[in-house]
Motif scaffolding. Structure first.
Motif, PDB file in Angstrom:
ATOM      1  N   UNK A 195       0.799  -1.295  -0.023  1.00  0.00           N
ATOM      2  CA  UNK A 195      -0.143  -0.072  -0.086  1.00  0.00           C
ATOM      3  C   UNK A 195       0.995   1.349   0.079  1.00  0.00           C
ATOM      4  N   UNK A 196       2.117   1.162   0.040  1.00  0.00           N
ATOM      5  CA  UNK A 196       3.011   2.212   0.189  1.00  0.00           C
ATOM      6  C   UNK A 196       3.448   2.761  -1.037  1.00  0.00           C
ATOM      7  N   UNK A 197       2.846   4.105  -1.465  1.00  0.00           N
ATOM      8  CA  UNK A 197       2.979   4.527  -2.868  1.00  0.00           C
ATOM      9  C   UNK A 197       4.537   4.799  -3.055  1.00  0.00           C
ATOM     10  N   UNK A 198       5.109   4.671  -4.137  1.00  0.00           N
ATOM     11  CA  UNK A 198       6.266   4.723  -4.668  1.00  0.00           C
ATOM     12  C   UNK A 198       6.280   5.834  -5.816  1.00  0.00           C
ATOM     13  N   UNK A 199       5.735   5.511  -6.791  1.00  0.00           N
ATOM     14  CA  UNK A 199       5.742   6.464  -7.873  1.00  0.00           C
ATOM     15  C   UNK A 199       4.033   6.801  -7.940  1.00  0.00           C
ATOM     16  N   UNK A 200       4.248   8.060  -8.685  1.00  0.00           N
ATOM     17  CA  UNK A 200       2.709   8.827  -8.772  1.00  0.00           C
ATOM     18  C   UNK A 200       2.717   9.647 -10.353  1.00  0.00           C
ATOM     19  N   UNK A 201       1.700   9.452 -11.112  1.00  0.00           N
ATOM     20  CA  UNK A 201       1.600  10.340 -12.062  1.00  0.00           C
ATOM     21  C   UNK A 201       2.603   9.946 -13.173  1.00  0.00           C
ATOM     22  N   UNK A 202       2.706   8.537 -13.296  1.00  0.00           N
ATOM     23  CA  UNK A 202       3.605   8.180 -14.401  1.00  0.00           C
ATOM     24  C   UNK A 202       2.968   8.239 -15.832  1.00  0.00           C
ATOM     25  N   UNK A 203       3.627   8.855 -16.592  1.00  0.00           N
ATOM     26  CA  UNK A 203       3.203   8.796 -18.105  1.00  0.00           C
ATOM     27  C   UNK A 203       4.472   8.267 -18.870  1.00  0.00           C
ATOM     28  N   UNK A 204       4.240   7.219 -19.724  1.00  0.00           N
ATOM     29  CA  UNK A 204       5.208   6.742 -20.335  1.00  0.00           C
ATOM     30  C   UNK A 204       4.830   6.082 -21.731  1.00  0.00           C
ATOM     31  N   UNK A 205       5.556   6.462 -22.453  1.00  0.00           N
ATOM     32  CA  UNK A 205       5.131   5.928 -24.121  1.00  0.00           C
ATOM     33  C   UNK A 205       6.451   5.358 -24.741  1.00  0.00           C
ATOM     34  N   UNK A 206       6.498   4.066 -25.146  1.00  0.00           N
ATOM     35  CA  UNK A 206       7.334   3.257 -25.616  1.00  0.00           C
ATOM     36  C   UNK A 206       7.188   2.717 -26.766  1.00  0.00           C
ATOM     37  N   UNK A 207       7.971   3.437 -27.881  1.00  0.00           N
ATOM     38  CA  UNK A 207       7.748   3.025 -29.334  1.00  0.00           C
ATOM     39  C   UNK A 207       7.831   1.549 -29.739  1.00  0.00           C
ATOM     40  N   UNK A 208       6.999   1.176 -30.723  1.00  0.00           N
ATOM     41  CA  UNK A 208       7.489  -0.300 -30.949  1.00  0.00           C
ATOM     42  C   UNK A 208       8.737  -0.335 -31.485  1.00  0.00           C
ATOM     43  N   UNK A 209       9.342  -1.476 -31.057  1.00  0.00           N
ATOM     44  CA  UNK A 209      10.716  -1.798 -31.552  1.00  0.00           C
ATOM     45  C   UNK A 209      11.942  -0.944 -30.964  1.00  0.00           C
ATOM     46  N   UNK A 210      11.709  -0.128 -30.110  1.00  0.00           N
ATOM     47  CA  UNK A 210      12.524   0.683 -29.283  1.00  0.00           C
ATOM     48  C   UNK A 210      13.012   0.245 -28.136  1.00  0.00           C
ATOM     49  N   UNK A 211      14.176   0.541 -27.763  1.00  0.00           N
ATOM     50  CA  UNK A 211      14.858   0.074 -26.313  1.00  0.00           C
ATOM     51  C   UNK A 211      14.868   1.229 -25.324  1.00  0.00           C
TER      52      UNK A 211
END
Length: 259
Positions: free
Chosen positions: A17-33
């Motif tokens: 229940x302990x929050x670690x990360x908030x408001x994460x917006x992440x976009x990973x392109x196909x085939x990218x690393x």
């Protein structure tokens, strides 16, 4: 514009229940690393577990090709996402080939763990592990086990590979061989990496996990700077160009850090 291959939208997550990360917006392109970097305990492993669907986010949604991951049936998710966790301890009585062949389970009947289609042996050979195929898992070194677990992920033939500190316990040669093999797969990769030089060499983009948030992915050359080390890791560094390859490397300044 097409949807990101893997995305987090407004995600909050934590340990229990302990929050670690908030408001994460992440976009990973196909085939990218994408490399996730940041201090120990910042939440890289926690975020990877949520992106893999192993843990539910406290808020927000993870999407695979624009579709909520929680709506993807478990078997389909297992075909499309492969995960290598940092602290996995497989059953000691398994042989290496049997462990790697388990990566094929999402593609066939669950009671079969043999390697009739040869994928396990091919994955082992790709990572230079063919000589270990008949060895018991509990007779592997820590570095050998890490490479075997990545081989299992390769045998799975998933389109997204999620790796938690894949180079942990590996010597210098095997670190580079492993990440070079992963790069050649042509699949989407998200990995927590503690070595910034490896992140810069083998990954297209870097996102910084620190102080409860995650930065937007950006090219490694733009993110991995002396300012990053000072702000996030609290160490002084300089950026030097390799005289042969022309690559830029961060070098910690021992005199500055000793003051």
């Amino acid at each position: 514009m097409s949807a990101p291959h893997l995305a987090a939208r407004g995600v909050a997550c934590g340990r229990g229940r302990r929050p670690v990360l908030t408001g994460v917006d992440l976009a990973v392109r196909r085939g990218s690393r994408l490399a996730l970097v940041g201090p120990n305990g910042a939440g890289k492993s926690t975020l990877l577990r949520v992106l893999a669907g192993l843990d539910a986010p406290h808020a927000g949604v993870v999407e695979l090709d624009g579709r909520a991951l929680r709506a993807v049936p478990a078997r389909e998710r297992a075909r499309r996402l492969a995960v290598v966790s940092q602290h996995e301890l497989p059953p000691a009585d398994l042989q290496v080939r049997e462990l790697v062949a388990l990566g094929r389970l999402p593609h066939r009947s669950p009671w079969r763990s043999d390697d009739a289609d040869g994928h396990a042996d091919a994955a082992l050979e790709r990572l230079g592990l063919g000589h270990l195929a008949g060895r018991a898992v509990d007779h592997l070194s820590g570095g050998e086990l890490r490479r075997v677990l990545v081989a299992r992920a390769l045998a799975q033939e998933a389109e997204v590979l999620l790796l938690d500190e894949p180079t942990n316990h590996l010597d210098l040669r095997h670190q580079h061989e492993l990440l070079a093999a992963v790069r050649e797969l042509g699949v989407t990769v998200v990995a927590a990496i503690h070595d910034l030089d490896l992140a810069g060499r083998y990954f297209d983009d870097v996102a910084v996990v620190d102080a409860g948030s995650v930065s937007a992915p950006a090219p490694a050359a733009d993110v991995l700077t002396p300012a990053l080390l000072a702000d996030v890791f609290g160490v002084a560094a300089v950026r030097l160009q390799h005289p042969v390859t022309g690559r830029w490397h961060l070098v910690v300044d021992p005199e500055e850090n000793a003051r």
